[in-house]
Design a protein around this motif. Structure first.
Motif, PDB file in Angstrom:
ATOM      1  N   PHE A  88       1.207   1.082 -11.579  1.00  0.00           N
ATOM      2  CA  PHE A  88       1.692   2.436 -11.277  1.00  0.00           C
ATOM      3  C   PHE A  88       3.161   2.590 -11.673  1.00  0.00           C
ATOM      4  CE2 PHE A  88      -1.570   3.120  -7.631  1.00  0.00           C
ATOM      5  CZ  PHE A  88      -2.539   3.421  -8.579  1.00  0.00           C
ATOM      6  N   THR A  89       3.952   1.557 -11.401  1.00  0.00           N
ATOM      7  CA  THR A  89       5.375   1.620 -11.725  1.00  0.00           C
ATOM      8  C   THR A  89       5.594   1.733 -13.229  1.00  0.00           C
ATOM      9  OG1 THR A  89       5.902   0.276  -9.770  1.00  0.00           O
ATOM     10  CG2 THR A  89       7.592   0.431 -11.492  1.00  0.00           C
ATOM     11  N   GLN A  90       4.858   0.925 -13.994  1.00  0.00           N
ATOM     12  CA  GLN A  90       5.000   0.977 -15.450  1.00  0.00           C
ATOM     13  C   GLN A  90       4.495   2.317 -15.997  1.00  0.00           C
ATOM     14  OE1 GLN A  90       6.688  -1.300 -17.047  1.00  0.00           O
ATOM     15  NE2 GLN A  90       6.875  -2.459 -15.151  1.00  0.00           N
ATOM     16  N   ALA A  91       3.414   2.832 -15.406  1.00  0.00           N
ATOM     17  CA  ALA A  91       2.885   4.125 -15.843  1.00  0.00           C
ATOM     18  C   ALA A  91       3.891   5.237 -15.584  1.00  0.00           C
ATOM     19  CB  ALA A  91       1.568   4.425 -15.119  1.00  0.00           C
ATOM     20  N   LYS A  92       4.544   5.184 -14.431  1.00  0.00           N
ATOM     21  CA  LYS A  92       5.565   6.190 -14.124  1.00  0.00           C
ATOM     22  C   LYS A  92       6.728   6.090 -15.094  1.00  0.00           C
ATOM     23  CE  LYS A  92       7.491   9.522 -11.979  1.00  0.00           C
ATOM     24  NZ  LYS A  92       6.966  10.900 -12.178  1.00  0.00           N
ATOM     25  N   SER A  93       7.096   4.866 -15.443  1.00  0.00           N
ATOM     26  CA  SER A  93       8.172   4.668 -16.417  1.00  0.00           C
ATOM     27  C   SER A  93       7.814   5.280 -17.767  1.00  0.00           C
ATOM     28  CB  SER A  93       8.468   3.169 -16.572  1.00  0.00           C
ATOM     29  OG  SER A  93       9.471   2.944 -17.539  1.00  0.00           O
ATOM     30  N   ILE A  94       6.551   5.129 -18.173  1.00  0.00           N
ATOM     31  CA  ILE A  94       6.098   5.693 -19.446  1.00  0.00           C
ATOM     32  C   ILE A  94       6.126   7.225 -19.395  1.00  0.00           C
ATOM     33  CG2 ILE A  94       4.089   5.972 -20.951  1.00  0.00           C
ATOM     34  CD1 ILE A  94       3.370   3.066 -20.334  1.00  0.00           C
ATOM     35  N   GLU A  95       5.612   7.790 -18.301  1.00  0.00           N
ATOM     36  CA  GLU A  95       5.614   9.249 -18.193  1.00  0.00           C
ATOM     37  C   GLU A  95       7.037   9.812 -18.229  1.00  0.00           C
ATOM     38  OE1 GLU A  95       1.532  10.493 -15.834  1.00  0.00           O
ATOM     39  OE2 GLU A  95       3.452  10.543 -14.758  1.00  0.00           O
ATOM     40  N   THR A  96       7.941   9.167 -17.521  1.00  0.00           N
ATOM     41  CA  THR A  96       9.336   9.624 -17.504  1.00  0.00           C
ATOM     42  C   THR A  96       9.957   9.504 -18.890  1.00  0.00           C
ATOM     43  OG1 THR A  96       9.552   8.918 -15.192  1.00  0.00           O
ATOM     44  CG2 THR A  96      11.587   9.292 -16.425  1.00  0.00           C
ATOM     45  N   ILE A 104       0.841  -1.203   0.000  1.00  0.00           N
ATOM     46  CA  ILE A 104       0.000   0.000   0.000  1.00  0.00           C
ATOM     47  C   ILE A 104       0.876   1.252   0.000  1.00  0.00           C
ATOM     48  CG2 ILE A 104      -1.659   1.334   1.346  1.00  0.00           C
ATOM     49  CD1 ILE A 104      -2.834  -1.335   2.298  1.00  0.00           C
ATOM     50  N   GLY A 105       1.945   1.232   0.785  1.00  0.00           N
ATOM     51  CA  GLY A 105       2.865   2.364   0.828  1.00  0.00           C
ATOM     52  C   GLY A 105       3.496   2.627  -0.530  1.00  0.00           C
ATOM     53  N   ASP A 130       3.007   5.987  -2.869  1.00  0.00           N
ATOM     54  CA  ASP A 130       4.167   6.748  -3.343  1.00  0.00           C
ATOM     55  C   ASP A 130       4.139   6.884  -4.863  1.00  0.00           C
ATOM     56  OD1 ASP A 130       5.053   7.036  -0.773  1.00  0.00           O
ATOM     57  OD2 ASP A 130       6.523   5.412  -0.870  1.00  0.00           O
ATOM     58  N   ALA A 131       3.843   5.764  -5.534  1.00  0.00           N
ATOM     59  CA  ALA A 131       3.805   5.793  -7.003  1.00  0.00           C
ATOM     60  C   ALA A 131       2.676   6.674  -7.508  1.00  0.00           C
ATOM     61  CB  ALA A 131       3.659   4.371  -7.541  1.00  0.00           C
ATOM     62  N   ALA A 132       1.528   6.590  -6.841  1.00  0.00           N
ATOM     63  CA  ALA A 132       0.368   7.368  -7.285  1.00  0.00           C
ATOM     64  C   ALA A 132       0.602   8.869  -7.144  1.00  0.00           C
ATOM     65  CB  ALA A 132      -0.862   6.955  -6.478  1.00  0.00           C
ATOM     66  N   LEU A 133       1.289   9.270  -6.085  1.00  0.00           N
ATOM     67  CA  LEU A 133       1.533  10.696  -5.854  1.00  0.00           C
ATOM     68  C   LEU A 133       2.377  11.329  -6.953  1.00  0.00           C
ATOM     69  CD1 LEU A 133       2.176  10.784  -1.990  1.00  0.00           C
ATOM     70  CD2 LEU A 133       0.241  11.773  -3.209  1.00  0.00           C
TER      71      LEU A 133
END
Length: 347
Positions: free
Chosen positions: A262-270, A222-223, A227-230
């Motif tokens: 969330f992790t993959q989405a953050k990777s895409i945004e970056t 959950i933590g 963190d990823a969502a923020l």
């Protein structure tokens, strides 16, 4: 000038095992090496504390009298071949040492009783644990990182208000191991109060080791999810309730998948941000070269024409042989924030 009496490294003699001759099993061999390593760390600890103090003086002087950008400090680091990361780690070590010494918790001569890692671990501990460790070190006892973690776990497990009362009680009665309970308190501290309460209720009926491990793992996921969502721009949409979504994912036992999404989405945004920066830079360079070139540079013009597949608004990128020679076509359309429509979801 203040000095510290250290053991003389020139007198250091270590009984290292012979890798070819000593008849030791793997555990004994590693124990011997660990003991020797810990002794070396004691010499390094005093040195690194003073290195940190030196670096702190240079940094602080630059703050007061420099150009405001720390140029002088960075230049000094380059000349001494010290990375910025290493420099700030040493400064942090010096800050920790001064906090322990100035507060009177630890006698400066007792530093020799610590390894580097146990000293850093002590500095990061709660004041109560620092006091217990310091009293032991001041008496001349050797302090290991394992000692610090054990005391820290015991204190946290017995006193943390984040833990259910039943678990704290069972830990004090030695019915639950602190090394299992302490991580639960650590993970709960990273969560909002409502999520903490939900997880505590889960343990009320079964405060056993397996249940604690399961809730600790859930709290950790959950933590990570929070963190990823923020940091995800895609989730910065009015009306989204990520906390509720996380609870639902937990209920259907899909927390791991949500965190991975969330992790993959953050990777895409970056990656898109880096792509956009590189694309704009390539476009500017391409335009400059095209203007400078002409009929006298036919080969250069051919190269620039080939690069147009990457510098234009529509890009064509080969995915290579591993993808069967497929090509990816991307179109970049820059729009103002107030003109950007929400993405269409095709069912």
């Amino acid at each position: 000038m203040e000095t510290i009496l250290n053991p003389d490294p020139s007198t250091l003699r270590l009984d290292l095992p012979d890798p070819d001759k000593d008849d030791l099993n793997s555990l004994q061999f590693l124990d011997r090496l660990q003991e020797a390593w810990s002794i070396c760390e004691k010499f390094d600890l005093h040195t690194d504390i003073w290195r940190g103090r030196i670096l702190r003086v240079i940094r602080d002087r630059e703050k007061r009298g420099g150009d405001g950008r720390g140029t002088g400090f960075l230049q000094w680091l380059r000349e001494m071949d010290i990375s910025k990361t290493r420099a700030y780690a040493l400064i942090q070590l010096a800050d920790s040492a001064d906090e322990l010494f100035v507060g009177g918790v630890l006698e400066e001569s007792s530093v020799n009783n610590f390894s580097r890692r146990s000293f850093v671990e002590t500095a990061k501990s709660s004041p109560e644990v620092q006091q217990m460790i310091a009293e032991s070190a001041n008496k001349g006892n050797e302090i290991t990182r394992k000692d610090v973690r054990r005391l820290s776990d015991e204190f946290t497990s017995a006193t943390s208000p984040l833990l259910p009362e039943g678990i704290r009680q069972r830990t004090q009665e030695n019915l639950l191991p602190p090394k299992i309970v302490a991580p639960l308190a650590k993970e709960l501290s990273k969560l909002p109060e409502n999520l903490q309460e939900d997880l505590r209720k889960t343990l009320e009926g079964s405060p056993d080791v397996e249940s604690i491990k399961g809730v600790t793992a859930a709290a950790r996921w959950i933590g990570k999810s929070n963190d990823a969502a923020l940091s995800l721009r895609a989730l910065q949409v009015e009306g989204l309730n990520v906390d509720k979504a996380t609870q639902e994912a937990q209920r259907i036992e899909a927390l791991g998948f949500l965190v991975d999404a969330f992790t993959q989405a953050k990777s895409i945004e970056t990656s898109v941000l880096r792509l956009h920066t590189a694309w704009r830079r390539l476009g500017d360079i391409h335009e400059t070269l095209w203007i400078e070139s002409g009929s006298s540079t036919p080969y250069l013009r051919d190269v620039l024409k080939a690069l147009q597949t990457l510098s234009g608004s529509t890009m064509k990128v080969s995915l290579g042989e591993l993808s069967g020679g497929k090509k990816l076509r991307l179109q970049i359309v820059e729009e103002a924030a107030d003109q950007l429509d929400p993405p269409k979801i095709i069912m």
